[in-house]
Design a protein around this motif. Structure first.
Motif, mmCIF file in Angstrom:
data_model
loop_
_atom_site.group_PDB
_atom_site.id
_atom_site.type_symbol
_atom_site.label_atom_id
_atom_site.label_comp_id
_atom_site.label_asym_id
_atom_site.label_seq_id
_atom_site.Cartn_x
_atom_site.Cartn_y
_atom_site.Cartn_z
ATOM 1 N N PRO A 86 113.436 98.945 -8.890
ATOM 2 C CA PRO A 86 113.676 98.578 -7.796
ATOM 3 C C PRO A 86 113.914 99.544 -6.380
ATOM 4 O O PRO A 86 113.650 99.385 -5.573
ATOM 5 C CB PRO A 86 115.293 98.223 -7.637
ATOM 6 C CG PRO A 86 115.607 97.385 -9.256
ATOM 7 C CD PRO A 86 114.889 99.412 -9.489
ATOM 8 N N GLN A 87 115.517 100.460 -6.454
ATOM 9 C CA GLN A 87 115.544 101.081 -5.361
ATOM 10 C C GLN A 87 116.283 102.736 -5.946
ATOM 11 O O GLN A 87 116.863 102.803 -6.648
ATOM 12 C CB GLN A 87 116.061 100.718 -4.290
ATOM 13 C CG GLN A 87 117.781 99.999 -4.182
ATOM 14 C CD GLN A 87 117.797 99.325 -3.430
ATOM 15 O OE1 GLN A 87 118.965 98.500 -3.612
ATOM 16 N NE2 GLN A 87 116.967 98.702 -2.093
ATOM 17 N N LEU A 88 115.407 103.785 -5.127
ATOM 18 C CA LEU A 88 116.364 104.807 -5.244
ATOM 19 C C LEU A 88 117.611 105.561 -4.849
ATOM 20 O O LEU A 88 118.534 105.876 -5.237
ATOM 21 C CB LEU A 88 115.446 106.315 -4.805
ATOM 22 C CG LEU A 88 114.862 107.099 -5.615
ATOM 23 C CD1 LEU A 88 114.711 106.370 -6.657
ATOM 24 C CD2 LEU A 88 113.573 107.782 -5.465
ATOM 25 N N THR A 89 117.779 104.602 -3.567
ATOM 26 C CA THR A 89 119.235 104.681 -2.874
ATOM 27 C C THR A 89 119.910 104.356 -3.688
ATOM 28 O O THR A 89 120.919 104.084 -3.302
ATOM 29 C CB THR A 89 118.505 103.864 -1.371
ATOM 30 O OG1 THR A 89 117.978 102.595 -2.179
ATOM 31 C CG2 THR A 89 118.353 104.636 -0.523
ATOM 32 N N VAL A 94 119.060 106.312 -9.912
ATOM 33 C CA VAL A 94 118.750 108.071 -9.944
ATOM 34 C C VAL A 94 118.808 108.869 -10.660
ATOM 35 O O VAL A 94 117.993 109.706 -11.454
ATOM 36 C CB VAL A 94 119.707 108.767 -8.312
ATOM 37 C CG1 VAL A 94 119.168 109.916 -8.667
ATOM 38 C CG2 VAL A 94 119.165 108.104 -7.632
ATOM 39 N N ASP A 95 119.692 108.873 -11.512
ATOM 40 C CA ASP A 95 119.999 109.204 -13.265
ATOM 41 C C ASP A 95 119.103 108.853 -14.088
ATOM 42 O O ASP A 95 118.433 109.970 -14.360
ATOM 43 C CB ASP A 95 121.602 109.311 -13.641
ATOM 44 C CG ASP A 95 122.215 110.199 -12.759
ATOM 45 O OD1 ASP A 95 122.277 110.876 -12.366
ATOM 46 O OD2 ASP A 95 123.650 109.753 -12.792
ATOM 47 N N VAL A 97 116.498 108.007 -13.201
ATOM 48 C CA VAL A 97 114.557 108.721 -13.389
ATOM 49 C C VAL A 97 114.961 109.919 -13.045
ATOM 50 O O VAL A 97 113.555 110.364 -13.721
ATOM 51 C CB VAL A 97 114.263 108.913 -11.890
ATOM 52 C CG1 VAL A 97 112.667 109.058 -11.601
ATOM 53 C CG2 VAL A 97 114.080 106.806 -11.167
ATOM 54 N N GLN A 98 116.147 110.369 -13.187
ATOM 55 C CA GLN A 98 116.077 111.988 -13.212
ATOM 56 C C GLN A 98 115.421 113.144 -14.707
ATOM 57 O O GLN A 98 114.376 113.451 -14.860
ATOM 58 C CB GLN A 98 117.486 112.654 -12.405
ATOM 59 C CG GLN A 98 117.179 114.358 -12.600
ATOM 60 C CD GLN A 98 116.621 114.991 -12.289
ATOM 61 O OE1 GLN A 98 116.688 114.063 -10.998
ATOM 62 N NE2 GLN A 98 116.004 116.309 -11.961
ATOM 63 N N LEU A 113 106.056 107.419 -9.469
ATOM 64 C CA LEU A 113 107.320 106.307 -8.321
ATOM 65 C C LEU A 113 106.351 105.150 -8.552
ATOM 66 O O LEU A 113 106.347 105.795 -6.994
ATOM 67 C CB LEU A 113 108.128 107.100 -8.544
ATOM 68 C CG LEU A 113 109.360 106.794 -8.635
ATOM 69 C CD1 LEU A 113 110.332 106.404 -9.132
ATOM 70 C CD2 LEU A 113 110.744 107.216 -7.236
ATOM 71 N N CYS A 114 106.749 104.148 -8.563
ATOM 72 C CA CYS A 114 106.995 103.107 -7.809
ATOM 73 C C CYS A 114 108.241 102.718 -7.851
ATOM 74 O O CYS A 114 109.153 101.712 -8.102
ATOM 75 C CB CYS A 114 106.097 101.658 -8.318
ATOM 76 S SG CYS A 114 104.747 102.779 -8.489
ATOM 77 N N LEU A 115 108.431 101.593 -6.316
ATOM 78 C CA LEU A 115 109.796 101.327 -5.766
ATOM 79 C C LEU A 115 109.511 100.092 -5.368
ATOM 80 O O LEU A 115 108.381 99.814 -4.212
ATOM 81 C CB LEU A 115 110.226 101.854 -4.732
ATOM 82 C CG LEU A 115 111.287 104.035 -5.061
ATOM 83 C CD1 LEU A 115 111.049 104.869 -3.946
ATOM 84 C CD2 LEU A 115 111.487 103.411 -5.644
ATOM 85 N N ALA A 236 124.795 98.888 -3.243
ATOM 86 C CA ALA A 236 125.979 99.190 -3.446
ATOM 87 C C ALA A 236 126.326 100.788 -2.339
ATOM 88 O O ALA A 236 125.992 101.207 -2.407
ATOM 89 C CB ALA A 236 126.874 98.577 -4.356
ATOM 90 N N SER A 237 127.275 100.493 -1.245
ATOM 91 C CA SER A 237 128.380 101.293 -1.007
ATOM 92 C C SER A 237 129.354 101.228 -0.307
ATOM 93 O O SER A 237 129.721 100.037 -0.691
ATOM 94 C CB SER A 237 127.336 101.652 0.424
ATOM 95 O OG SER A 237 127.355 100.594 1.164
#
Lengths: 346, 346
Positions: A86-89, A94-95, A97-98, A113-115, A236-237
């Motif tokens: 969905p998104q990297l942000t 992230v983990d 994908v890494q 990689l596709c977002l 989320a942030s």
DNA sequence: GTTGAAAATGATAGCTCTAGCATTTGGTGC
DNA sequence: GCACCAAATGCTAGAGCTATCATTTTCAAC
């Protein structure tokens, strides 16, 4: 065998002699046949060491770089795996994908990689675009895909791993965990600790919604029916956590626990509550999700659900590679599980 | 023209008739030639609307999925861009990759993502592996690449964008900002605010090192020579920030400002200092770098250097696509600049 | 030396698509 | 009805590699 080195032959020689060297060029200057060069590079076991040496020397001298497009076309293997996220942000992914990228690299595969930005329509288009690259495998996030997509993937007969969720009926393989179980676990844990006045700060995301529903089910059984939710957008942030809590708190002050759909939100709730002079966990408990890198080290440290996000990516890679290479797969469905980690905020 | 629909012809028909449909299949059932199908799909302007319709119907009916490998091989365009990034778990790079991916997608390009783990040797191998996929362009992180790598890239004659740093002599194009200027700016700002007793909590990363050197230069001119540094590994995290500060504080208590190589570290320093009963910014100032999503919303909010990380990715994508499509490029070197943001911790 | 099996190398025929030029079609003007 | 031009379509020839099967080489054993 020992033909003298001569300029590239025939066809369209004379003029445009500046294109990159090809396998044929290497074959010519070594006096070997193209297929032997191919084998020396891709399957060295089949070639005599001294021949390999000769090839390598010619490769170095010409600066030859294999053309994998041609190779893939001929061999029907691309050594490419596509991942749709969905998104990297969103720190959550992230983990994974890494881990995925690292493990694929270890097996000699590369990652496309596709977002999607959480859009199902977009996902469908993306998969079509991706399939035309003939990846050897695909990693999807979540299990909720359009019927079209499932059909496309099935008829493409390509190994697929779905992740980040659990279902008895994956398209192909699955590496994930149960959001329902996590919800129940959170609900039972918090009820068990004696909390009764719940608030939710929750991201507008399909999998998070499952967890919330599952928590509410537990609460319902305890007769707790009034549990307001501040819904926030993804990703989320900390900021959205503060906003969410502020929103809840403006309407009502007697919460004894705020449950968050991610640790980033939890951190925001803690920040905002602290600023409002509310002590945590003395006056208010906070529960997170995801066990992000900071969660154990904030003050107070965040109680949360730990998921081995990197392992999820690694195992997805392993499953995919095993299937691609035709190894019998131990399990089609891998539940990586989760762990509730009690720290200071509850 | 109106050949009756007949089974796939010749060559190796009889047996293995279960492979995916190809362009030839679509051509046969529409009664058109393969090249017309190709044009209908890739260059519809050249084809009559009613023909396109016929093609589309046949494509839908057969479930034909173009083979881009074959297409790329023939056309020498892959519509693929490779990005090489140290690590994704470093929050710094995520926005850039997301921006890059989004913008490339908007132009019809896909992203091949490669993570080096900060190893230059790895980077070299990666680039070789990548080049064999014949991407239309490459995005590199940083400007410090081995001579071998530069040579390889130059002889491959492929558009390259270097990012996250600035140099007058990029391999090809560059989208970045000056770590030296940032260092001076930080130094001057903090000295200007009256701080004199500096400590550094710093990630072991080449670009961060440049910033630190540059800060130290400014401090040196003010006669400030004693500025201890706690060096931490990458990726930076809140935890490492706490550790770093604890280390500094154990040796010495009279700091008036701690400068951090990233906001994640700054958050850790703030947390640890607060736990130690040090008030911020009352007794101790903290300066970050990166302006991560949380930085404006912690309490106290972190003074930092803002870089438009997403724009960096977007502009890298634009520059690359422009070059690929042969448009004259306005600038070979784009400095996206930075902004010092004074918030509450200084 | 000869034999025979294993190891090494090679010839042929694709894999699937597109560039570049050639041909056909359709419609306009007279 | 014919010449003519643009639009639409087609033919030929690869793009650069590997699968498959065939042939040659190597070398141990006799």
């Amino acid at each position: 065998m020992s033909d003298p080195i001569k300029p590239k032959s025939g066809k369209r020689s004379s003029s445009a002699r500046q294109s990159a060297p090809t396998l044929d060029d290497v074959a010519r200057i070594t006096g070997l046949s193209p297929i032997t060069i191919s084998r020396a590079l891709n399957n060295p076991k089949l070639v005599r060491p001294q021949t390999i040496e000769k090839v390598m020397e010619a490769v170095a001298r010409t600066g030859y770089i294999p053309n994998m497009q041609a190779g893939s076309l001929a061999s029907r293997r691309s050594r490419l795996v596509a991942a749709i996220v969905p998104q990297l942000t969103n720190a959550m992914f992230v983990d994974t994908v890494q881990g995925l990228s690292d493990q694929l690299a270890a097996h000699g595969y590369q990652l496309l990689l596709c977002l999607t930005g959480y859009s199902q329509k977009h996902e469908e288009e993306l998969v079509s675009a991706i399939l035309s690259r003939r990846p050897d495998g695909i990693v999807l996030t979540g299990i909720n895909h359009s019927q079209e997509l499932r059909k496309t993937l099935l008829s493409a007969a390509i190994p697929v791993v779905e992740t980040w969720d659990l279902t008895p009926t994956p398209i192909d393989m699955l590496v994930g965990f149960s959001h329902e179980k996590i919800g129940s676990r959170i609900g039972e844990y918090l009820v068990g600790k004696g909390y009764r006045r719940f608030g939710f700060v929750w991201a507008d995301d399909e999998r998070a919604a499952i967890r919330r529903r599952s928590i509410l089910d537990v609460l319902g059984k305890q007769g707790i029916v009034d549990a307001p939710t501040a819904l926030v957008p993804t990703p989320a942030s900390l900021q959205l956590g503060r906003q969410g809590f502020a929103e809840l708190f403006a309407a009502r002050q007697d919460f004894d626990v705020i449950v968050c759909s991610s640790d980033a939100l939890a951190q925001g709730v803690i920040t905002e509550a602290t600023v409002c002079g509310i002590s945590i966990p003395g006056q208010l408990a906070v529960m997170g999700f995801g066990d992000l890198d900071f969660s154990a080290h904030t003050s107070p440290a965040i109680s949360t659900i730990h998921i081995d996000k990197r392992a999820l990516g690694v195992q997805a890679a392993d499953a995919l590679v095993a299937k691609i290479q035709g190894q019998p797969l131990a399990e089609r469905i891998i539940d990586v599980g989760f762990e509730l980690i009690e720290r200071e905020t509850t």
